[in-house]
Motif scaffolding. Structure first.
Motif, mmCIF file in Angstrom:
data_model
loop_
_atom_site.group_PDB
_atom_site.id
_atom_site.type_symbol
_atom_site.label_atom_id
_atom_site.label_comp_id
_atom_site.label_asym_id
_atom_site.label_seq_id
_atom_site.Cartn_x
_atom_site.Cartn_y
_atom_site.Cartn_z
ATOM 1 N N UNK A 1 87.038 40.277 60.343
ATOM 2 C CA UNK A 1 86.862 41.382 59.408
ATOM 3 C C UNK A 1 85.624 41.217 58.538
ATOM 4 N N UNK A 2 85.199 39.984 58.361
ATOM 5 C CA UNK A 2 84.062 39.732 57.480
ATOM 6 C C UNK A 2 82.804 39.318 58.233
ATOM 7 N N UNK A 3 82.807 39.591 59.541
ATOM 8 C CA UNK A 3 81.605 39.375 60.336
ATOM 9 C C UNK A 3 81.272 37.921 60.595
ATOM 10 N N UNK A 4 82.266 37.022 60.466
ATOM 11 C CA UNK A 4 82.021 35.601 60.680
ATOM 12 C C UNK A 4 82.359 35.164 62.102
ATOM 13 N N UNK A 5 82.924 36.052 62.908
ATOM 14 C CA UNK A 5 83.159 35.795 64.330
ATOM 15 C C UNK A 5 83.200 37.144 65.041
ATOM 16 N N UNK A 6 82.989 37.171 66.366
ATOM 17 C CA UNK A 6 82.972 38.447 67.096
ATOM 18 C C UNK A 6 84.312 39.165 67.003
ATOM 19 N N UNK A 7 84.262 40.488 67.057
ATOM 20 C CA UNK A 7 85.486 41.272 66.998
ATOM 21 C C UNK A 7 86.265 41.137 68.307
ATOM 22 N N UNK A 8 87.570 41.325 68.234
ATOM 23 C CA UNK A 8 88.420 41.243 69.420
ATOM 24 C C UNK A 8 88.377 42.574 70.178
ATOM 25 N N UNK A 9 88.801 42.524 71.458
ATOM 26 C CA UNK A 9 88.886 43.752 72.244
ATOM 27 C C UNK A 9 89.855 44.730 71.581
ATOM 28 N N UNK A 10 89.540 46.006 71.693
ATOM 29 C CA UNK A 10 90.430 47.021 71.144
ATOM 30 C C UNK A 10 91.662 47.156 72.021
ATOM 31 N N UNK A 11 92.832 47.245 71.405
ATOM 32 C CA UNK A 11 94.068 47.395 72.149
ATOM 33 C C UNK A 11 94.625 48.799 72.036
ATOM 34 N N UNK A 12 95.843 48.979 72.586
ATOM 35 C CA UNK A 12 96.480 50.297 72.535
ATOM 36 C C UNK A 12 97.969 50.207 72.224
ATOM 37 N N UNK A 13 98.485 48.990 72.000
ATOM 38 C CA UNK A 13 99.932 48.814 71.816
ATOM 39 C C UNK A 13 100.260 48.579 70.346
ATOM 40 N N UNK A 14 101.072 49.445 69.723
ATOM 41 C CA UNK A 14 101.489 49.208 68.340
ATOM 42 C C UNK A 14 102.463 48.037 68.242
#
Length: 359
Positions: free
Chosen positions: A83-96
């Motif tokens: 969230x604070x740009x200190x590591x790459x973002x995760x893949x976007x999911x679709x499951x709540x």
């Protein structure tokens, strides 16, 4: 304006990715604050992965439940970094979350704790399809006798958690293992960023200091917190904790200096102002105590203890109108405790005195 201006994060446990000082420097660069605490003024609490190796499981679960009950936001180490740009973002999911729990069969709290300690690709919804596969695998491991914390610790040994979705996992002697044709092996392979300080691991020092303080070895705790401050003089929580130990040891002057240092480096540290006020009152300096209590309440209007103490201070000083104001404020925040009854008793005394004067 910087993206994190006005936000304060707290860390419970130590980060595994890199030392606290590096994380704090990056958060301050973005305009926010980072504190080794889950105390007042902190709405987002980060759970460091190392907590699972160094704290009791019951303590971790209890603190998590308390935060949820207070409607405060616990997040995982990986989630905090992403969230604070200190590591790459995760893949976007679709499951709540609700679908993950329903389709995996994991108890809701177990699922939330596994997400909190980065046992999935994502720490919050929407989760990925690989996360759903992992959740089902974790349910099988749980049914085979593995506790949720053992699962999370095993996952932390793997560089990419999503890769576990393709493996066959099992439990052997309460350890999580990988099974392949004809052989088994332990999960392993995680690497850490080497960002230490000249051979001094300040996170280990801080945890040793906390352990010494908890066990009652206050002299040792003072020395260990002092070593933390030698590495990072701006660590407000190390200053605060050291001050608490010094106060217990009767070293009031040093304790006041450390409380003041904590407040200087973190002006929003409400407990530092409050404890400094209490120390000033003990040492016979009511004017200083009054100023520090007012500062604490300016930072956090819901700080009931500060309102009660300010009411008592004004009552003892003979300013009954101010005492009435602060004890009335206290009763707006707390109506049922022993201290609430004491505040009501104080208000009765004030009313009786006012009646006698007008009688």
């Amino acid at each position: 304006m910087k993206p994190l201006a006005g936000r304060t994060f707290g860390i419970v446990g130590a980060l595994e990715a890199f030392p606290y000082r590096i994380a704090r420097r990056e958060i301050e660069r973005l305009g926010g604050r980072l504190r080794r605490s889950s105390g007042r003024g902190i709405t987002t609490v980060v759970y460091g992965r190392k907590l699972l190796r160094r704290a009791s499981l019951d303590g971790v679960v209890t603190s998590f439940r308390a935060l949820v009950a207070e409607r405060r936001r616990p997040i995982s180490e990986a989630g905090f970094l992403r969230r604070n740009g200190l590591s790459p973002d995760a893949d976007q999911g679709s499951h709540p979350r609700s679908v993950m729990i329903e389709k995996s069969g994991l108890p809701a709290e177990t699922f939330d704790l596994l997400a909190l300690f980065d046992a999935f690709e994502r720490d919050v919804e929407p989760f990925t399809f690989r996360d759903l596969i992992l959740a089902r695998k974790y349910r099988g491991l749980s049914e085979a006798g593995a506790d949720w914390d053992a699962i999370a610790r095993a996952v932390h040994k793997v560089p990419q958690v999503g890769a576990l979705a393709a493996l066959t996992l099992d439990v052997e002697a309460r350890e999580i293992i990988e099974r392949r044709d004809g052989w088994t092996c332990e999960l392993s392979g995680q690497g850490l960023l080497d960002l230490g300080y000249d051979g001094v691991n300040i996170d280990d020092l801080f945890e040793s200091a906390e352990a010494a303080e908890t066990s009652g070895d206050l002299e040792a705790a003072v020395g260990l917190y002092g070593r933390c401050l030698a590495v990072d003089p701006t660590d407000s929580v190390a200053s605060f904790n050291r001050a608490n130990c010094l106060r217990e040891l009767g070293r009031s002057v040093e304790a006041a200096q450390d409380y003041a240092r904590a407040a200087k480096h973190d002006p929003g540290f409400v407990e530092a102002w409050f404890n400094l006020a209490a120390l000033m009152l003990d040492e016979g300096h009511p004017d200083s105590a009054r100023r520090h209590l007012r500062r604490a309440l300016a930072l956090d209007r819901s700080y009931a203890d500060a309102a009660f103490n300010l009411g008592k201070l004004e009552f003892d000083a003979g300013d009954l109108s101010e005492a009435r104001l602060w004890w009335s404020r206290y009763l707006e925040l707390d109506r049922h405790s022993e201290w609430a009854q004491r505040a009501r008793n104080g208000l009765r005394l004030i009313a009786m005195q006012a009646e006698a004067e007008t009688g």
